[in-house]
Every structure is written in C-alpha cells, then in structure tokens.
Design a protein around this motif. Structure first.
Motif, PDB file in Angstrom:
ATOM      1  N   ASN A 138      -2.047  -6.444  -1.126  1.00  0.00           N
ATOM      2  CA  ASN A 138      -2.650  -5.124  -0.921  1.00  0.00           C
ATOM      3  C   ASN A 138      -1.811  -4.109  -1.691  1.00  0.00           C
ATOM      4  OD1 ASN A 138      -3.726  -2.711  -0.093  1.00  0.00           O
ATOM      5  ND2 ASN A 138      -3.169  -2.915   2.062  1.00  0.00           N
ATOM      6  N   GLU A 160       0.829  -1.205   0.000  1.00  0.00           N
ATOM      7  CA  GLU A 160       0.000   0.000   0.000  1.00  0.00           C
ATOM      8  C   GLU A 160       0.867   1.260   0.000  1.00  0.00           C
ATOM      9  OE1 GLU A 160      -3.764   2.026   2.419  1.00  0.00           O
ATOM     10  OE2 GLU A 160      -2.996   0.054   3.011  1.00  0.00           O
ATOM     11  N   CYS A 179      -8.807   3.311 -10.165  1.00  0.00           N
ATOM     12  CA  CYS A 179      -7.426   3.300 -10.639  1.00  0.00           C
ATOM     13  C   CYS A 179      -7.166   4.524 -11.509  1.00  0.00           C
ATOM     14  CB  CYS A 179      -7.158   2.047 -11.470  1.00  0.00           C
ATOM     15  SG  CYS A 179      -6.906   0.564 -10.494  1.00  0.00           S
ATOM     16  N   LYS A 223      -3.146  -1.023  -2.696  1.00  0.00           N
ATOM     17  CA  LYS A 223      -3.908   0.217  -2.683  1.00  0.00           C
ATOM     18  C   LYS A 223      -2.981   1.422  -2.847  1.00  0.00           C
ATOM     19  CE  LYS A 223      -7.585  -1.330   0.489  1.00  0.00           C
ATOM     20  NZ  LYS A 223      -8.183  -1.098   1.832  1.00  0.00           N
ATOM     21  N   GLY A 224      -3.308   2.248  -3.808  1.00  0.00           N
ATOM     22  CA  GLY A 224      -2.568   3.489  -3.964  1.00  0.00           C
ATOM     23  C   GLY A 224      -1.141   3.342  -4.444  1.00  0.00           C
ATOM     24  N   SER A 247      -7.096  -0.836  -5.791  1.00  0.00           N
ATOM     25  CA  SER A 247      -7.904   0.380  -5.735  1.00  0.00           C
ATOM     26  C   SER A 247      -7.006   1.605  -5.575  1.00  0.00           C
ATOM     27  CB  SER A 247      -8.914   0.309  -4.579  1.00  0.00           C
ATOM     28  OG  SER A 247      -8.284   0.046  -3.350  1.00  0.00           O
ATOM     29  N   GLN A 248      -7.310   2.629  -6.361  1.00  0.00           N
ATOM     30  CA  GLN A 248      -6.581   3.908  -6.349  1.00  0.00           C
ATOM     31  C   GLN A 248      -5.124   3.764  -6.789  1.00  0.00           C
ATOM     32  OE1 GLN A 248      -7.238   6.093  -2.665  1.00  0.00           O
ATOM     33  NE2 GLN A 248      -9.278   5.210  -2.462  1.00  0.00           N
ATOM     34  N   ASP A 256      -5.760  -6.172  -4.385  1.00  0.00           N
ATOM     35  CA  ASP A 256      -6.502  -4.910  -4.257  1.00  0.00           C
ATOM     36  C   ASP A 256      -5.667  -3.795  -4.872  1.00  0.00           C
ATOM     37  OD1 ASP A 256      -7.911  -2.651  -3.574  1.00  0.00           O
ATOM     38  OD2 ASP A 256      -8.113  -3.152  -1.447  1.00  0.00           O
TER      39      ASP A 256
END
Length: 316
Positions: free
Chosen positions: A136, A118, A181, A138-139, A158-159, A156
């Motif tokens: 993970n 992340e 994304c 994320k981002g 996401s973003q 994951d």
C-alpha cells in the motif's frame, strides 16, 4: 541505557522499552522479536541482521542507523524516522510504515511485500530491486527517488508523488494502481496529477516492464524478479535473463523461452506446457510439480526440498 543492559532486561522477560535512548549502540545479529521501542532514540544504532519481527517502533528515531538485513516482518513502524537509514536487504513484509520518514533512506533489495507505506515521505529514497508486491503506497512522496528494477505487481500507488522518480526496469501488472499519481510528463512543466491512462505512456518511456500474457519481454534482465503466479502465457521471453527468478505457480503456457537463462529459477507448480525451451539454461532450477512442454510433470526437486525439511526438523 546501553546495549548490554537492554539485552539483559530483554532476556529477563522485559519487552517494553518505550522512550529509551541507546543511540550509537551495537545490536548487530541480536534476536529481539516483539520488542517495544516506541518513541525510542536510536540514532546511528547498528541493528544489522538483527531479528525484530513484530516489534513496535512507532515514532522511534532511527536516523542514520544501519539496519541492513534486519528482520522487521510484521513490525509496527508508524511515523518512524528512518532518514538516511540503511535498510538494504531488510525483511519488511507486512510491516506498517504509515507516515514514516524515509528521506534518502536506502531500501535496495528490501522485501516489502504487503507492507503499508501509505503517506510515507521518501524524498530521494532508494527502492532499487525492492519487492513491493501488494504494498500500500497510497500518497507516498517518492520525489527524486528510485524504483529501478523494483517489483510493483499489485501495489497501490494511487495519489503517489512520482516526480522525477527513476522507474527503469521496474515490474508492474494489471493489478498495479497508478490512479491520480503526481508526475511531471515534461521536465519543464510543474508536477501535475495524472490518471492511470496518462501515466502508462510515461512508464513505457521510463522503461518500466508490464507483466502480462503475450508480453514482449525478449532479452530483458529479470534476474531474481518475483514473477510468482504471473500469467505469462504466450509471452516472448526468448534470451531473457531469468536467473534466480521466482516463477512458482506462473503460467508459461506456449511461452517462448528459447535461449532464456533459467538458472536457479524457482519453477515450482509452474505451467510450461507447449512452451519452447530450446537452448534454455536450467542449471540448479527448481522443478517441483512443474508441467513440462510435453505435458509431463517434473518433480525431481521436490525430493530435495523434503530432505531439507527433514534436516531442519532434526536440527530443531
């Protein structure tokens, strides 16, 4: 401090080497589980095939280091600097890489299952054929990087910033999250945030592969891919290259595997009931509690595994 002193002190029971400087030293193949190298200066160090399982390297500097084949399973690498570092074939299962700097790092063929990436910065980083199942991400900023042939099942993203990321032959499934994304759908446009519904057409164009029941996967190159526990019932895998693939626990009920290459594939606990295996190659494939097309159980590889386990016990 040099590598010799570090090894001597570690052998004497010392574990905390916070802030030390041993850049450029050779620690290839050394066994250093649980070592604490927080904020250490480790530029250009050679840790090829070393064992640093559960080590703590938060904030350490490993720029330009050679960590090929290293074992960092369960290690803490929060905000570590791995710019231009070689991590090909590394074991990073369950590793904590939150906020890590991975600029131009090479993680090809690395095992990153359940790893936490992340907020990592990974401009131009290479994750080709890496296993990121359940990771993970994320981002994460992967601008201009590569996820070619990577396993993204259950990851994951996401973003995540996927601007100009190469996704050819990457594998994802219904549990992979692509919400919000950043991706430029058109090279002349500035990167913008996309919903998961918008990014799926881009994945198709990029040649990403969705693993799902009934999927049309004929002729695809899925060598050494983690397809364990996948639902591939009624999927068309005819002529597919599944050499060395992990199909343990997978459902291949009524799947078309005609002419498929299953050499060295792991079919432990797989369900092949009513599947078509006409002209399929299964040399050295692992059959253990495998349901065959006619409903019988094939377990001839189980005995081999038991013998190997017994030999390992005797060795230890």
């Amino acid at each position: 401090m040099d590598a010799r002193e570090l090894i001597q002190r570690y052998a004497a029971g010392e574990r905390d080497f916070t802030g030390i400087s041993i850049e450029g030293n050779d620690l290839e193949n050394f066994d250093l589980p649980g070592i604490i190298l927080r904020d250490a200066m480790l530029y250009t160090i050679n840790l090829r095939n070393a064992n640093l399982e559960s080590a703590v390297l938060d904030g350490a500097r490993l720029d330009l280091a050679d960590l090929e084949g290293i074992n960092l399973e369960g290690a803490s690498l929060v905000k570590v600097n791995l710019a231009e570092t070689i991590l090909s074939g590394a074991n990073l299962c369950n590793a904590d890489l939150r906020g890590a700097g991975l600029l131009e790092a090479s993680l090809n063929d690395a095992d990153l299952r359940e790893a936490n990436l992340e907020g990592a910065t990974a401009f131009s980083a290479l994750f080709s054929h890496a296993n990121l199942r359940g990771a993970n991400m994320k981002g994460i900023n992967l601008t201009s990087g590569s996820l070619e042939r990577a396993t993204l099942r259950g990851a994951d993203l996401s973003q995540a910033n996927l601007s100009y990321v190469r996704l050819n032959r990457c594998v994802y499934d219904s549990e992979t999250i692509f919400d919000n994304c950043i991706y430029p759908p058109d090279p002349v446009q500035s990167p913008r945030t996309l919903s998961s519904d918008e990014i799926y057409p881009i994945l198709v164009v990029q040649g990403a592969i969705q693993i799902a029941a009934g999927a049309q996967l004929q002729g695809l190159d899925l060598r050494n891919t983690d397809l364990s526990d996948a639902d591939l019932s009624t999927a068309n895998l005819s002529q597919a290259n599944l050499n060395g693939a992990d199909l343990s626990g997978a459902s291949l009920f009524q799947a078309n595997l005609e002419g498929a290459d299953l050499d060295y594939a792991d079919l432990t606990n797989a369900d092949l009931e009513q599947a078509s295996l006409i002209d399929a190659q299964t040399r050295m494939a692992i059959f253990c509690n495998t349901i065959m097309p006619d409903g019988t159980i094939r377990d001839d590889s189980c005995a081999e595994e038991e013998v190997e386990d017994e030999e390992t016990m005797h060795e230890t």
